[in-house]
Write a protein that holds these residues in place. Structure first.
Motif: not given
Length: 327
Positions: A283-312
Motif C-alpha cells: 500500500s505504501r509503494m508508488p504507482g499502480r501497486i500501491g493504488a491497487l493495494a489501497n483500492k482492494a484493502f481500503g475502507s469506504l462506507t456510508y453511515a447506516r442512517n443514510m440508507s433508510g430501513n435496510m431490512e425493507d
C-alpha cells in the motif's frame, strides 16, 4: 384473504422503460421485475428496454411510462489508461445523454426518472489501515473525471425537476409524489451479483486460486444486485424522487468476501494476519501497486442512517447473496 384480493386488484400495473441494452444493472432489473410478476401471480410491471448506442432511441415514444431507469452509462475504469477523448465520452454519456433522456421523459409525462450515480462522487476510499465514513455532511469531490461526470448529471437532473422534488433537501429523505416528474438519484456503492463486472470477478478468481489470503478487517459498503433491484422496485412503487444511498445491511471486508466465495464452492481459504504486513508494504509503494493495494484493502462506507430501513429491501445477507451469485 379478502384483504389480499382487494389489494391485488387495486394495484396499478406500472410501465417501466430501461435504457441501455447491455447494462448489467438494467438487464438485472428487468429480470427481477418479471420474476416478481411471476412470483406474485400478476403483471404488476411491464418492462421495455432500449439501446442508446445510436440516435434511434430519440424516436421512441416515452408517453405512458411510469418510470424511466437510466442504465446507459460508462463505468469507472483505471484513470491512468483514459485519454482526454475518452474522458469527454464519459461526460457525453454519463451526463449529456442522461439529461437528454430525462428531458424527453419529462416532456412525455413520465412520473419518475431513476439515475444510478456512484459513491465515487465522494472520491477514493481511505488507504489501507484507515477508515472513511460518508455522512450526510460529506461534500462531493469533483476532482475525478468519472465522479465529476456523475455530479454534473445529478445537478442537471435536479435543475430539470426543480419544484417537483417536494421537501427532499436533505440526503436520504424522500420527496412527495404527485408533483410532476421527479428524479431519484442512487449513489451506489460497489454492486455485485451473478454476471457482475469490475472487482467482484477478480475476487472470485483469487478465491478459486489461493489457499491463503490476508486477514484485513477493512470495511466497504456494497450492495447485492437483487437487494438493489428490490430497492428500485420500491422507489418505482412510491413514485418518489430524491437522493438515495442503498447498501447491504452489513459492511463487507474484502477478506470475508473472498472466504465466502470459496465456501460457496466447497473450498476453504485460510485468512492469515501474518500476510497483513505485506499488504501494508504494498500500500505504501508508488504507482499502480500501491493504488491497487489501497483500492482492494481500503475502507469506504456510508453511515447506516443514510440508507433508510435496510431490512425493507435487503432480501439477502452477504453469505446468501454470494451463494446465489456463485450457484
Amino acid at each position: 384473504m379478502l384483504f389480499l384480493v382487494i389489494a391485488w386488484i387495486g394495484m396499478k400495473m406500472k410501465r417501466i422503460l430501461i435504457t441501455g441494452a447491455s447494462s448489467y444493472i438494467g438487464t438485472s432489473l428487468e429480470r427481477y421485475l418479471l420474476e416478481y410478476n411471476a412470483s406474485q401471480g400478476g403483471e404488476f410491471y411491464r418492462v421495455d428496454r432500449i439501446s442508446q448506442r445510436d440516435s434511434s432511441w430519440e424516436s421512441v415514444d416515452f408517453s405512458g411510462y411510469d418510470a424511466v431507469f437510466q442504465a446507459s452509462g460508462i463505468a469507472h475504469v483505471d484513470t491512468g489508461a483514459v485519454t482526454q477523448e475518452q474522458q469527454a465520452l464519459y461526460y457525453q454519456v454519463n451526463c449529456e445523454l442522461a439529461v437528454a433522456t430525462a428531458r424527453k421523459a419529462q416532456q412525455a409525462g413520465v412520473g419518475l426518472f431513476l439515475y444510478p450515480s456512484s459513491i465515487i462522487v465522494y472520491g477514493d476510499s481511505a488507504p489501507y489501515g484507515k477508515r472513511r465514513v460518508i455522512t450526510p455532511q460529506t461534500p462531493a469531490d469533483n476532482s475525478h473525471f468519472y465522479g465529476n461526470s456523475k455530479i454534473r448529471a445529478e445537478e442537471e437532473l435536479l435543475r430539470l425537476t426543480a419544484g417537483n422534488q417536494g421537501d427532499n433537501a436533505a440526503p436520504g429523505e424522500e420527496a412527495r409524489a404527485g408533483r410532476g416528474m421527479q428524479a431519484a438519484i442512487l449513489r451506489l456503492p460497489m454492486v455485485y451479483g451473478k454476471g457482475s463486472r469490475g472487482n467482484y470477478p477478480l475476487l472470485a478468481k483469487l478465491a478459486d486460486k489461493l489457499p491463503f489470503f490476508p486477514d484485513v478487517q477493512n470495511q466497504r459498503s456494497m450492495i447485492y444486485i437483487e437487494n438493489l433491484c428490490e430497492f428500485v422496485r420500491q422507489r418505482i412503487e412510491a413514485g418518489q424522487g430524491g437522493l438515495y444511498f442503498p447498501q447491504n445491511a452489513e459492511y463487507t471486508a474484502t477478506s470475508r468476501m473472498v472466504r465466502e466465495i470459496a465456501a460457496a464452492h466447497g473450498k476453504k481459504v485460510y485468512l492469515l494476519k501474518g500476510l497483513n504486513p505485506l499488504v501494508a508494504l504494498a500500500s505504501r509503494m508508488p504507482g499502480r501497486i500501491g493504488a491497487l493495494a489501497n483500492k482492494a484493502f481500503g475502507s469506504l462506507t456510508y453511515a447506516r442512517n443514510m440508507s433508510g430501513n435496510m431490512e425493507d429491501y435487503c432480501l439477502y445477507d452477504l453469505e446468501e447473496s454470494i451463494r446465489r451469485t456463485e450457484q
